[in-house]
Design a protein around this motif. Sequence first.
Motif, PDB file in Angstrom:
ATOM      1  N   ARG A 136     104.211 -48.839  96.001  1.00 41.83           N
ATOM      2  CA  ARG A 136     104.653 -49.198  94.638  1.00 41.83           C
ATOM      3  C   ARG A 136     103.501 -49.084  93.648  1.00 41.83           C
ATOM      4  O   ARG A 136     103.696 -48.664  92.505  1.00 41.83           O
ATOM      5  CB  ARG A 136     105.218 -50.628  94.619  1.00 41.83           C
ATOM      6  CG  ARG A 136     106.616 -50.742  95.202  1.00 41.83           C
ATOM      7  CD  ARG A 136     107.317 -52.028  94.749  1.00 41.83           C
ATOM      8  NE  ARG A 136     106.608 -53.229  95.173  1.00 41.83           N
ATOM      9  CZ  ARG A 136     106.731 -53.802  96.383  1.00 41.83           C
ATOM     10  NH1 ARG A 136     107.560 -53.283  97.277  1.00 41.83           N
ATOM     11  NH2 ARG A 136     106.043 -54.884  96.671  1.00 41.83           N
ATOM     12  N   ASP A 163     103.531 -46.934  90.404  1.00 41.65           N
ATOM     13  CA  ASP A 163     103.242 -47.457  89.055  1.00 41.65           C
ATOM     14  C   ASP A 163     102.332 -46.498  88.288  1.00 41.65           C
ATOM     15  O   ASP A 163     102.575 -46.184  87.119  1.00 41.65           O
ATOM     16  CB  ASP A 163     102.517 -48.811  89.141  1.00 41.65           C
ATOM     17  CG  ASP A 163     103.458 -49.968  89.467  1.00 41.65           C
ATOM     18  OD1 ASP A 163     104.677 -49.790  89.365  1.00 41.65           O
ATOM     19  OD2 ASP A 163     102.941 -51.042  89.819  1.00 41.65           O
ATOM     20  N   ASP A 166     112.536 -43.276  97.602  1.00 41.97           N
ATOM     21  CA  ASP A 166     112.634 -44.322  96.592  1.00 41.97           C
ATOM     22  C   ASP A 166     111.595 -45.426  96.769  1.00 41.97           C
ATOM     23  O   ASP A 166     111.349 -46.189  95.824  1.00 41.97           O
ATOM     24  CB  ASP A 166     114.047 -44.910  96.573  1.00 41.97           C
ATOM     25  CG  ASP A 166     115.043 -43.929  95.958  1.00 41.97           C
ATOM     26  OD1 ASP A 166     114.597 -42.994  95.275  1.00 41.97           O
ATOM     27  OD2 ASP A 166     116.249 -44.100  96.165  1.00 41.97           O
ATOM     28  N   ASP A 169     111.090 -45.424  92.955  1.00 44.93           N
ATOM     29  CA  ASP A 169     111.641 -46.526  92.164  1.00 44.93           C
ATOM     30  C   ASP A 169     110.578 -47.155  91.266  1.00 44.93           C
ATOM     31  O   ASP A 169     110.846 -47.476  90.100  1.00 44.93           O
ATOM     32  CB  ASP A 169     112.253 -47.590  93.091  1.00 44.93           C
ATOM     33  CG  ASP A 169     113.676 -47.228  93.503  1.00 44.93           C
ATOM     34  OD1 ASP A 169     114.253 -46.301  92.904  1.00 44.93           O
ATOM     35  OD2 ASP A 169     114.203 -47.864  94.440  1.00 44.93           O
ATOM     36  N   SER A 170     109.377 -47.312  91.812  1.00 43.76           N
ATOM     37  CA  SER A 170     108.346 -47.922  90.955  1.00 43.76           C
ATOM     38  C   SER A 170     107.868 -46.932  89.903  1.00 43.76           C
ATOM     39  O   SER A 170     107.513 -47.326  88.790  1.00 43.76           O
ATOM     40  CB  SER A 170     107.173 -48.448  91.794  1.00 43.76           C
ATOM     41  OG  SER A 170     106.579 -47.412  92.527  1.00 43.76           O
ATOM     42  N   ARG A 185     109.804 -44.795  88.432  1.00 45.05           N
ATOM     43  CA  ARG A 185     110.854 -44.854  87.395  1.00 45.05           C
ATOM     44  C   ARG A 185     110.679 -46.081  86.501  1.00 45.05           C
ATOM     45  O   ARG A 185     110.782 -46.009  85.279  1.00 45.05           O
ATOM     46  CB  ARG A 185     112.236 -44.905  88.064  1.00 45.05           C
ATOM     47  CG  ARG A 185     112.648 -43.620  88.743  1.00 45.05           C
ATOM     48  CD  ARG A 185     114.034 -43.759  89.406  1.00 45.05           C
ATOM     49  NE  ARG A 185     114.352 -42.545  90.155  1.00 45.05           N
ATOM     50  CZ  ARG A 185     114.511 -42.491  91.473  1.00 45.05           C
ATOM     51  NH1 ARG A 185     114.435 -43.593  92.218  1.00 45.05           N
ATOM     52  NH2 ARG A 185     114.781 -41.336  92.072  1.00 45.05           N
ATOM     53  N   ALA A 186     110.427 -47.235  87.142  1.00 43.64           N
ATOM     54  CA  ALA A 186     110.283 -48.473  86.372  1.00 43.64           C
ATOM     55  C   ALA A 186     109.064 -48.390  85.447  1.00 43.64           C
ATOM     56  O   ALA A 186     109.104 -48.825  84.295  1.00 43.64           O
ATOM     57  CB  ALA A 186     110.156 -49.663  87.314  1.00 43.64           C
ATOM     58  N   SER A 187     107.987 -47.801  85.961  1.00 41.44           N
ATOM     59  CA  SER A 187     106.766 -47.702  85.178  1.00 41.44           C
ATOM     60  C   SER A 187     106.944 -46.708  84.026  1.00 41.44           C
ATOM     61  O   SER A 187     106.497 -46.954  82.897  1.00 41.44           O
ATOM     62  CB  SER A 187     105.644 -47.303  86.132  1.00 41.44           C
ATOM     63  OG  SER A 187     104.471 -47.014  85.466  1.00 41.44           O
ATOM     64  N   GLU A 199     109.668 -46.111  82.473  1.00 43.76           N
ATOM     65  CA  GLU A 199     110.479 -46.764  81.452  1.00 43.76           C
ATOM     66  C   GLU A 199     109.643 -47.764  80.652  1.00 43.76           C
ATOM     67  O   GLU A 199     109.776 -47.869  79.429  1.00 43.76           O
ATOM     68  CB  GLU A 199     111.670 -47.467  82.127  1.00 43.76           C
ATOM     69  CG  GLU A 199     112.709 -47.877  81.120  1.00 43.76           C
ATOM     70  CD  GLU A 199     114.044 -48.225  81.774  1.00 43.76           C
ATOM     71  OE1 GLU A 199     114.333 -47.754  82.892  1.00 43.76           O
ATOM     72  OE2 GLU A 199     114.802 -48.994  81.137  1.00 43.76           O
ATOM     73  N   ARG A 200     108.727 -48.449  81.333  1.00 38.42           N
ATOM     74  CA  ARG A 200     107.894 -49.468  80.677  1.00 38.42           C
ATOM     75  C   ARG A 200     106.936 -48.833  79.668  1.00 38.42           C
ATOM     76  O   ARG A 200     106.643 -49.426  78.637  1.00 38.42           O
ATOM     77  CB  ARG A 200     107.118 -50.216  81.756  1.00 38.42           C
ATOM     78  CG  ARG A 200     106.516 -51.527  81.337  1.00 38.42           C
ATOM     79  CD  ARG A 200     106.294 -52.449  82.562  1.00 38.42           C
ATOM     80  NE  ARG A 200     105.420 -51.879  83.569  1.00 38.42           N
ATOM     81  CZ  ARG A 200     105.774 -51.618  84.837  1.00 38.42           C
ATOM     82  NH1 ARG A 200     106.999 -51.857  85.254  1.00 38.42           N
ATOM     83  NH2 ARG A 200     104.906 -51.112  85.681  1.00 38.42           N
TER      84      ARG A 200
END
Lengths: 328, 328
Positions: free
Chosen positions: A241, A245, A274, A278-279, A281-283, A285-286
């Motif tokens: 993750r 990030d 993933d 997944d991380s 993608r989240a990063s 978006e952030r």
Amino acid sequence: MTTGSVVTATRKAIGFDIGGTKISCGVITDKGDPVETLLPMHTPTDPTGTLDALRTAIQELRGRHPEVSAIGVGAAGLIEWPGGHIRWAPNNSYHDMPLRRLLEDSCELPTVVDNDANVAAWAEQVLSSAPNYMLFLTVGTGVGGGLVLGGELYRGKSGIGGEVGHLIVDPRGNIRCGCGNLGCLEAVASGTALGRYGREAATADPGGTLATLAGDPAKVNGETVFAAALAGDLASRAILRRAGDWLGIGIASLVNVLDLERIVIGGGVAAAGDLLLDSARASLERYLFARAHRRIPEVVAAAQGADAGWMGAGLLALNENAGMPSPV
Amino acid sequence: MTTGSVVTATRKAIGFDIGGTKISCGVITDKGDPVETLLPMHTPTDPTGTLDALRTAIQELRGRHPEVSAIGVGAAGLIEWPGGHIRWAPNNSYHDMPLRRLLEDSCELPTVVDNDANVAAWAEQVLSSAPNYMLFLTVGTGVGGGLVLGGELYRGKSGIGGEVGHLIVDPRGNIRCGCGNLGCLEAVASGTALGRYGREAATADPGGTLATLAGDPAKVNGETVFAAALAGDLASRAILRRAGDWLGIGIASLVNVLDLERIVIGGGVAAAGDLLLDSARASLERYLFARAHRRIPEVVAAAQGADAGWMGAGLLALNENAGMPSPV
């Protein structure tokens, strides 16, 4: 890769992917169908040996496929486009080598030579019908990549761009990249970085899964972390993750500047799927600018596998010589 | 901007630059010569007022220059290209405004609407004969920019790219950008950042030049730092160097990925000249990938001044409508 209403003869090219340890090659059609693949060869440790190995493979493949009309090579390193001059390759024996000219002189076929990440990006673009603004990232020992802008591979002034692994994302982190600089994406998000994070974690927890798997905290590497994460080790998943990030931060920077539609992640580490993505993608978006006012680009795993390099190189050769009649 | 051997009629466009506080406009020829400039207007605080102000200026200028054949607008914010729809503008009253269509409907002239930094980049490109791969950075209250790739303004999938101020360069720094994200280039290298650094320095040294100039450490802003640096204050010069260091990091990232030839820095803070640019150059060199194997791109101050925005907008309108016959 399907043709329109006009029926045209199938064209074929030989493609090569020259890595630090092995050379893959084969014959591919302009429809994207692989016709024949040779067994991978060990990369010779000297430039002359590398050139000889390419020439021998070309001779062999042309013997069985005389209709081959172009040659494409993907190679690690800084490579001038369209000249096909290898300027620098930190992990290979060759450097300052006019590979395109050498191959054209000896084989008398139109040849293209491009960065290995660029040709893999091109395979992804063509064979997976990617949108016209796409970033391809390959996360393995290092972090490489290719950019497709407006439906074409982007090369910059002299062809030595596209080094997305050397976006500066962590200048305060004091982590030196293999390239010698501080804070490159490659220094914090590659397989090499996973190994470093893993050794730190194993040293802090010498009875944990990572230290146990490797036998010694100092022997933990990227593969150890990858295998442990897939087996469910929570510390290793946290490490993936962390790499994700950083990937997301690099991706966000490029989307903020280049307004991209899709990010494709390939390479050995991306096989974590993933657990890594997944991380990322989240990063993304952030760190995405004006995220409420735009479509968030998709981050997907590469659809093409280990053959993407040589196939992309062959497809690129056919694309660049699209107007050329077949010599057969 | 000189024509070739074929003599063609001079074409003219009206250009606008809509900023957060004022609107500049004038008439420019396709040779790059300004014909008339109106006095800047205050930017109205509502979208209808803004549109009315543009229409009034167009009517006035066309009255004196009936041969005007196109309209170009540069405006702050996220603007779709080529649609000219203003999607979001954090510092202006307008948003979600189809400005291109509104102007074309009322004026019946071909119109382009683009980001203000893009049109300024285009002025720099055309009027200063910049090379084909160029990054234009404008360093003022924020950090904006435009990219010229292959001789053309780069816009990405929908035109909302080019946000070089939102490269993520300092994710560990815990400094929030005006956009809401952490670690943007704009958060550490803009005039706003200069003010923050200046307040920190003035608080640490309440008897120093900065605190004295501002009357109160809390009142130091970017202008204070800029003025003190030009007057020779060493603490303020160190602050400019710090901003320049961050600019160089962002520039290096983009050169590593995009293989650029020239970086042009404009905007109010860039008026500090080499006090800012020397550290940006040094930092670029430090973070440039494979610096020993390439030409290091030049970092220069913008040659065009405060009129770059409206002039670039007008030139862009003429460039986009190059094939169109003049209505006169």
